[in-house]
Design a protein around this motif. Structure first.
Motif, PDB file in Angstrom:
ATOM      1  N   ALA A   1      11.468 -12.899 -14.153  1.00  0.00           N
ATOM      2  CA  ALA A   1      10.636 -12.295 -13.117  1.00  0.00           C
ATOM      3  C   ALA A   1      10.847 -10.790 -13.046  1.00  0.00           C
ATOM      4  CB  ALA A   1      10.945 -12.940 -11.763  1.00  0.00           C
ATOM      5  N   VAL A   2      12.109 -10.351 -13.178  1.00  0.00           N
ATOM      6  CA  VAL A   2      12.415  -8.924 -13.162  1.00  0.00           C
ATOM      7  C   VAL A   2      11.794  -8.238 -14.376  1.00  0.00           C
ATOM      8  CG1 VAL A   2      14.268  -7.219 -13.289  1.00  0.00           C
ATOM      9  CG2 VAL A   2      14.527  -9.235 -11.825  1.00  0.00           C
ATOM     10  N   ALA A   3      11.881  -8.888 -15.517  1.00  0.00           N
ATOM     11  CA  ALA A   3      11.354  -8.298 -16.745  1.00  0.00           C
ATOM     12  C   ALA A   3       9.826  -8.209 -16.724  1.00  0.00           C
ATOM     13  CB  ALA A   3      11.819  -9.114 -17.950  1.00  0.00           C
ATOM     14  N   ARG A   4       9.165  -9.205 -16.130  1.00  0.00           N
ATOM     15  CA  ARG A   4       7.702  -9.256 -16.131  1.00  0.00           C
ATOM     16  C   ARG A   4       7.071  -8.494 -14.968  1.00  0.00           C
ATOM     17  NH1 ARG A   4       6.784 -10.718 -21.229  1.00  0.00           N
ATOM     18  NH2 ARG A   4       7.803 -12.698 -21.771  1.00  0.00           N
ATOM     19  N   ARG A   5       7.862  -8.113 -14.007  1.00  0.00           N
ATOM     20  CA  ARG A   5       7.287  -7.525 -12.797  1.00  0.00           C
ATOM     21  C   ARG A   5       6.432  -6.284 -13.074  1.00  0.00           C
ATOM     22  NH1 ARG A   5       7.279  -7.289  -7.390  1.00  0.00           N
ATOM     23  NH2 ARG A   5       7.386  -5.261  -6.364  1.00  0.00           N
ATOM     24  N   PRO A   6       6.860  -5.298 -13.870  1.00  0.00           N
ATOM     25  CA  PRO A   6       6.004  -4.128 -14.113  1.00  0.00           C
ATOM     26  C   PRO A   6       4.652  -4.491 -14.713  1.00  0.00           C
ATOM     27  CG  PRO A   6       8.252  -3.682 -14.806  1.00  0.00           C
ATOM     28  CD  PRO A   6       8.182  -5.139 -14.519  1.00  0.00           C
ATOM     29  N   ALA A   7       4.648  -5.445 -15.645  1.00  0.00           N
ATOM     30  CA  ALA A   7       3.385  -5.848 -16.267  1.00  0.00           C
ATOM     31  C   ALA A   7       2.484  -6.572 -15.274  1.00  0.00           C
ATOM     32  CB  ALA A   7       3.664  -6.741 -17.477  1.00  0.00           C
ATOM     33  N   LEU A   8       3.075  -7.419 -14.415  1.00  0.00           N
ATOM     34  CA  LEU A   8       2.280  -8.118 -13.409  1.00  0.00           C
ATOM     35  C   LEU A   8       1.694  -7.148 -12.385  1.00  0.00           C
ATOM     36  CD1 LEU A   8       4.475 -11.295 -12.769  1.00  0.00           C
ATOM     37  CD2 LEU A   8       2.210 -11.218 -13.832  1.00  0.00           C
ATOM     38  N   GLU A   9       2.487  -6.150 -11.977  1.00  0.00           N
ATOM     39  CA  GLU A   9       1.986  -5.148 -11.038  1.00  0.00           C
ATOM     40  C   GLU A   9       0.827  -4.365 -11.652  1.00  0.00           C
ATOM     41  OE1 GLU A   9       3.030  -4.093  -7.690  1.00  0.00           O
ATOM     42  OE2 GLU A   9       3.536  -6.218  -7.861  1.00  0.00           O
ATOM     43  N   ALA A  10       0.898  -4.106 -12.955  1.00  0.00           N
ATOM     44  CA  ALA A  10      -0.182  -3.387 -13.628  1.00  0.00           C
ATOM     45  C   ALA A  10      -1.471  -4.215 -13.651  1.00  0.00           C
ATOM     46  CB  ALA A  10       0.235  -3.033 -15.053  1.00  0.00           C
ATOM     47  N   VAL A  11      -1.338  -5.529 -13.763  1.00  0.00           N
ATOM     48  CA  VAL A  11      -2.518  -6.392 -13.727  1.00  0.00           C
ATOM     49  C   VAL A  11      -3.156  -6.368 -12.346  1.00  0.00           C
ATOM     50  CG1 VAL A  11      -3.314  -8.783 -13.873  1.00  0.00           C
ATOM     51  CG2 VAL A  11      -1.709  -7.904 -15.569  1.00  0.00           C
ATOM     52  N   LEU A  12      -2.309  -6.390 -11.303  1.00  0.00           N
ATOM     53  CA  LEU A  12      -2.821  -6.429  -9.932  1.00  0.00           C
ATOM     54  C   LEU A  12      -3.424  -5.099  -9.494  1.00  0.00           C
ATOM     55  CD1 LEU A  12       0.063  -8.450  -8.237  1.00  0.00           C
ATOM     56  CD2 LEU A  12      -2.203  -9.293  -8.838  1.00  0.00           C
TER      57      LEU A  12
ATOM     58  N   ALA B   1       0.829  -1.207   0.000  1.00  0.00           N
ATOM     59  CA  ALA B   1       0.000   0.000   0.000  1.00  0.00           C
ATOM     60  C   ALA B   1       0.859   1.251   0.000  1.00  0.00           C
ATOM     61  CB  ALA B   1      -0.933  -0.014   1.211  1.00  0.00           C
ATOM     62  N   GLU B   2       1.943   1.244   0.796  1.00  0.00           N
ATOM     63  CA  GLU B   2       2.824   2.412   0.844  1.00  0.00           C
ATOM     64  C   GLU B   2       3.537   2.636  -0.486  1.00  0.00           C
ATOM     65  OE1 GLU B   2       5.256   1.361   4.141  1.00  0.00           O
ATOM     66  OE2 GLU B   2       3.874   2.190   5.647  1.00  0.00           O
ATOM     67  N   ALA B   3       3.692   1.568  -1.261  1.00  0.00           N
ATOM     68  CA  ALA B   3       4.301   1.701  -2.592  1.00  0.00           C
ATOM     69  C   ALA B   3       3.306   2.225  -3.616  1.00  0.00           C
ATOM     70  CB  ALA B   3       4.870   0.362  -3.051  1.00  0.00           C
ATOM     71  N   GLY B   4       2.020   2.323  -3.224  1.00  0.00           N
ATOM     72  CA  GLY B   4       1.030   2.944  -4.099  1.00  0.00           C
ATOM     73  C   GLY B   4       0.236   2.001  -4.952  1.00  0.00           C
TER      74      GLY B   4
END
Length: 464
Positions: free
Chosen positions: A425-436, A362-365
């Motif tokens: 995992a590092v490469a996909r992390r931004p896209a996964l965060e956008a899904v969540l 949550a603190e990460a937004g």
């Protein structure tokens, strides 16, 4: 019947016959009528417990009594214990003005509610009275016991199919079947109320029954007008007991929430029951049982608290064959962000899954701040199609790999190329965060969440 009576209009009655349920309800109401009255007197009042004399052998645990106040409204109470010849009564209202020797009247009919389909769109209190400024509520035909037992385990239907909640993170990683019970564990200010508002607006259910237990009074109107909105409110019954009300009222409001949900379930509806929060219900129980003289155990909670929790939570679930379901989502306010504290532990063992909202996320937004790796739905294996299960497993594997190396990655100590899985995992992390991530006002039903996840993982997924 004579010919004269028939000619005078005394022929066979055309009034509709009562059904079996109506007859049973009428007989139950007749049996509940008291043909005599019994009274006691207030002998002492200590804290929030009234001690009555003269009721020994006439009342039992859970019976209702009314304490009369000179020049004021009577106070409804419930029997919570005995101390020698004294009967211990916990009040549902303010005890100011109660005098020594005041008359105590046994009133067992405090126990039931009469929910009706017309209650949708209304706000009610723990006793089924309107709290939204509208007209009085129309009572239903059947009395529902506030503290009723759940349906017998052997007579319950199986869980239904997957219920679309409209929140991608939940639908993907903690799917819910109709009739399931899921806990939402969160500290204060982590987005629990926002998540509930998303569920209330988007979940595919026939009726919503929302219990606000121990809620701040100033937040009720905000919840109704902004969080729930006109569309969500129209299909909801909201039961409210604010934090300033006595512990007995807060406790009863939680049970009343399930009683109203059971009414709609018995009508064949698929009900979504949202309760915020089980922790405040447990705190109310702690106040009641400590005042009644029960010794504290774990973190000040008496043993009876852990006995009552399953009585409440087990009432959600599938009904008998042929009836509807109650899908229960219960929030747990985690004390100090410690998910192993006593109430969290007890609730987690009763429910069919848990969702953990993490303060760091949550603190990460990112909202909802669901920690996917710490969240679990026990019905997930049966909720997924084979292709969906494989897709979710791949996403979890990448999230787990990133989590294990997160400190090294954030410090810059991880060397790319050391592990192909971590690199992905590092490469996909931004896209996964956008899904969540999902905003409260984001339109629901705009796409298949599994298609969004497949796109984030660069996996082919069938359209539609």
């Amino acid at each position: 019947m004579s010919e004269a009576e028939d000619a005078a209009g005394g022929g066979p009655s055309t009034a509709p016959l009562l059904g079996e349920d109506e007859i049973r309800a009428a007989l139950g109401a007749v049996r509940g009528l008291e043909t005599w009255r019994c009274f006691g007197r207030v002998a002492a009042c200590r804290g929030q417990v009234v001690r009555a004399a003269g009721l020994g052998g006439l009342v039992g645990i859970g019976d209702g009594c009314v304490v009369e106040r000179p020049g004021g409204a009577a106070v409804a109470t419930e029997v919570v214990g005995f101390d020698g010849p004294a009967t211990l009564l916990a009040p549902y209202g303010e005890i100011a003005g109660i005098t020594h020797g005041a008359r105590v009247r046994v009133e067992r009919r405090l126990e039931g509610l009469r929910p009706d389909a017309s209650w949708r769109g209304r706000v009610v209190d723990a006793f089924g009275h309107a709290q939204d400024g509208g007209p009085p509520l129309r009572p239903g035909r059947r009395i529902y016991a506030v503290q009723a037992p759940p349906p017998p385990a052997g007579q319950r239907a199986a869980l239904g199919g997957r219920l679309a909640l409209g929140v991608r993170a939940l639908d993907l990683f903690a799917p819910v079947c109709a009739g399931q019970r899921l806990g939402i564990f969160a500290g204060s200010g982590v987005g629990k109320s926002s998540l509930l508002s998303m569920l209330a607006k988007a979940a595919t259910a026939d009726v919503l029954v929302i219990g606000l237990i121990g809620e701040r009074g100033r937040e009720l109107k905000e919840f109704l007008d902004h969080t729930l909105g006109a569309e969500g409110r129209a299909r909801s019954v909201v039961v409210v007991a604010t934090s300033d009300q006595p512990a007995m009222t807060r406790r009863r409001a939680a049970y009343a929430t399930l009683a109203i949900a059971e009414h709609f379930r018995d009508q064949g509806a698929n009900v979504l029951c949202l309760m915020d929060s089980v922790t405040r219900f447990a705190m109310a129980l702690r106040e009641i049982h400590l005042a009644a003289g029960e010794p504290p155990t774990s973190k000040g909670y008496p043993p009876s608290v852990f006995t009552e929790l399953p009585r409440l939570l087990e009432r959600a679930g599938p009904g008998r064959e042929g009836s509807g379901t109650i899908t229960g989502l219960f929030t747990v306010l985690v004390d100090g962000d410690d998910t192993s504290e006593p109430i969290s532990d007890a609730v987690r063992g009763i429910l069919d899954g848990h969702v953990v909202l993490d303060r760091r996320i949550a603190e990460a937004g990112r909202f909802p701040a669901m920690d996917v790796l710490k969240s679990l739905s026990r019905t997930a294996p049966g909720c997924y199609a084979p292709a969906e299960r494989k897709l979710v497993a791949a996403a979890r594997r990448l999230m787990q790999s990133y989590s294990e190396m997160a400190e090294l990655i954030e410090l810059g100590a991880y060397r790319p190329g050391s592990s192909p899985l971590v690199d992905e995992a590092v490469a996909r992390r931004p896209a996964l965060e956008a899904v969540l991530a999902q905003g409260i006002e984001e339109a629901q039903g705009a796409g298949d969440p599994f298609a969004r996840l497949a796109e984030a993982l660069d996996v082919d997924w069938p359209a539609g």
